[in-house]
Design a protein around this motif. Structure first.
Motif, short mmCIF file in Angstrom:
data_model
loop_
_atom_site.label_atom_id
_atom_site.label_comp_id
_atom_site.label_asym_id
_atom_site.label_seq_id
_atom_site.Cartn_x
_atom_site.Cartn_y
_atom_site.Cartn_z
N ASP A 1 0.83 -1.21 0.00
CA ASP A 1 0.00 0.00 0.00
C ASP A 1 0.86 1.25 0.00
OD1 ASP A 1 -2.36 -1.38 -0.06
OD2 ASP A 1 -2.72 -1.29 2.11
N PHE A 2 1.99 1.22 0.72
CA PHE A 2 2.91 2.36 0.74
C PHE A 2 3.45 2.63 -0.67
CE2 PHE A 2 7.41 3.61 0.73
CZ PHE A 2 7.32 4.87 1.29
N TRP A 3 3.89 1.57 -1.35
CA TRP A 3 4.44 1.76 -2.70
C TRP A 3 3.36 2.28 -3.65
CZ3 TRP A 3 9.36 2.19 -2.98
CH2 TRP A 3 10.21 1.42 -2.18
N ARG A 4 2.15 1.76 -3.51
CA ARG A 4 1.07 2.26 -4.38
C ARG A 4 0.79 3.73 -4.11
NH1 ARG A 4 -1.44 -2.82 -2.83
NH2 ARG A 4 -1.27 -4.34 -4.54
N LYS A 5 0.76 4.11 -2.84
CA LYS A 5 0.50 5.51 -2.48
C LYS A 5 1.55 6.43 -3.08
CE LYS A 5 1.98 7.16 1.50
NZ LYS A 5 2.69 8.46 1.31
N CYS A 6 2.82 6.03 -2.96
CA CYS A 6 3.91 6.91 -3.39
C CYS A 6 4.10 6.91 -4.91
CB CYS A 6 5.21 6.49 -2.71
SG CYS A 6 5.22 6.71 -0.93
N LEU A 7 4.02 5.74 -5.51
CA LEU A 7 4.36 5.63 -6.93
C LEU A 7 3.15 5.71 -7.85
CD1 LEU A 7 7.07 2.83 -6.70
CD2 LEU A 7 7.40 5.30 -6.72
N GLU A 8 2.08 5.04 -7.49
CA GLU A 8 0.90 5.05 -8.37
C GLU A 8 0.10 6.34 -8.22
OE1 GLU A 8 -1.45 1.53 -7.90
OE2 GLU A 8 0.07 0.23 -8.81
N ARG A 9 -0.07 6.77 -6.97
CA ARG A 9 -0.89 7.97 -6.74
C ARG A 9 -0.05 9.24 -6.60
NH1 ARG A 9 -3.28 4.27 -3.12
NH2 ARG A 9 -2.66 5.45 -1.26
#
Length: 335
Positions: free
Chosen positions: A264-272
């Motif tokens: 979830d951290f990686w998605r927050k930082c990279l995807e969003r």
């Protein structure tokens, strides 16, 4: 405008290669200076800003060393080495616009000084000059190799653009990206020398394989350095890949090894794109916890070993030793 073109790197681990091609590199640098001239004043200004900024000239040196390895005795390798450097410089100018980069080789990126439009157009000018030089050599096969490389490099960049911010990217997909955007030019730079020298298809393939595996190793080390290196080594800001939402090998390894909270951290930082400086530090911490940086470097070493193995087809001489040392140089940047 006169510009001094540095080509002797300070790192001793590549000195054998530098000494081997020193005389030829002086001729390549003269060709580069001659071909950046234009009645349009902005063209040499923008081009020389990057060309004279301290790059190690690794790709053209590989062309020259491969020519020596293959026993080539003509002058075509000088022209093709200059063309290879122009292709590389053009991609850097274009990449900085696409990535919205502020720094390149420790200096302000050309786009920050002259604007995006000028950077793209001067990159196009350098590509045009590169193709003119390829034609002058008179080898349709070399022209095919380098022009095909230009297409593959562009495809790799588009693939990277499509994969940006996509944590579902697979390791296989990512390796395909770096084969295109980075390793293809290494491969072509070495292969054309074997073609010029009239070597066998097997030897041409060996030179290409050497360059391809070296290029992959080079990019993997760059990936690791973005999270575990220094701005001085990178020539750009640490963590630029993270801030740009780029999916690179360390991120892929950490993402797939992480628990739900980490993913979830990686998605927050990279995807969003919801990342700040404190998130970069947390990202580096996660990468270390999941051994992602070290394993990326290990993968680079594996490709480096393949590159050295490809040289086994050739006699054990000064050129082969220099090319093997170039692999060690690329890998040593990770330490």
């Amino acid at each position: 405008m006169s510009v001094v073109l540095p080509f002797e790197p300070k790192d001793p681990s590549i000195e054998t290669l530098v000494r081997l091609v020193k005389g030829d590199m002086e001729r390549v640098n003269a060709a580069i200076l001659a071909r950046t001239g234009s009645d349009v004043a902005m063209i040499p200004e923008v081009a020389n800003h990057l060309i004279s900024s301290g790059g190690k000239r690794l790709r053209p040196m590989l062309t020259l060393a491969s020519a020596s390895l293959c026993g080539y005795e003509g002058d075509g390798h000088i022209t093709l080495a200059a063309a290879v450097e122009f292709m590389h410089t053009a991609t850097l100018l274009h990449d900085d616009v696409v990535d919205e980069s502020d720094m390149r080789r420790g200096k302000l990126a050309a786009r920050k000084l002259w604007g995006n439009e000028a950077s793209v157009l001067v990159g196009d000018f350098l590509l045009g000059q590169a193709f003119r030089m390829m034609v002058e050599v008179g080898s349709l096969t070399c022209l095919d190799i380098l022009s095909s490389a230009a297409c593959v490099i562009a495809e790799g960049e588009v693939m990277q653009l499509a994969a940006a911010k996509n944590t579902a990217t697979t390791e296989a997909n990512y390796l395909a990206i770096i084969r295109g955007k980075t390793a293809e030019l290494f491969a072509a730079a070495c292969e054309v020398s074997a073609v010029l020298a009239g070597r066998s298809a097997e030897e041409q393939a060996a030179c290409r394989d050497y360059g391809m595996d070296l290029g992959i190793a080079f990019q993997l080390v760059d990936d690791a350095l973005d999270y575990g290196g220094s701005a001085d080594k990178l020539g750009k800001n640490l963590g630029d890949d993270f801030r740009e939402g780029k999916i690179t090998m360390p991120v892929l390894l950490a993402f797939h090894r992480g628990d739900a909270a980490e993913q979830d951290f990686w998605r927050k930082c990279l995807e969003r794109g919801e990342a700040d400086d404190s998130d970069l530090q947390h990202a580096i911490q996660l990468l270390r916890q999941r051994n992602a940086i070290a394993d990326t470097v290990e993968k680079a070493h594996a490709y480096g070993a393949k590159a050295k193995a490809a040289l086994g087809l050739f006699p054990d001489n000064a050129a082969r030793a220099a090319l093997a040392e170039a692999v060690d140089f690329c890998l040593a940047r990770a330490h």
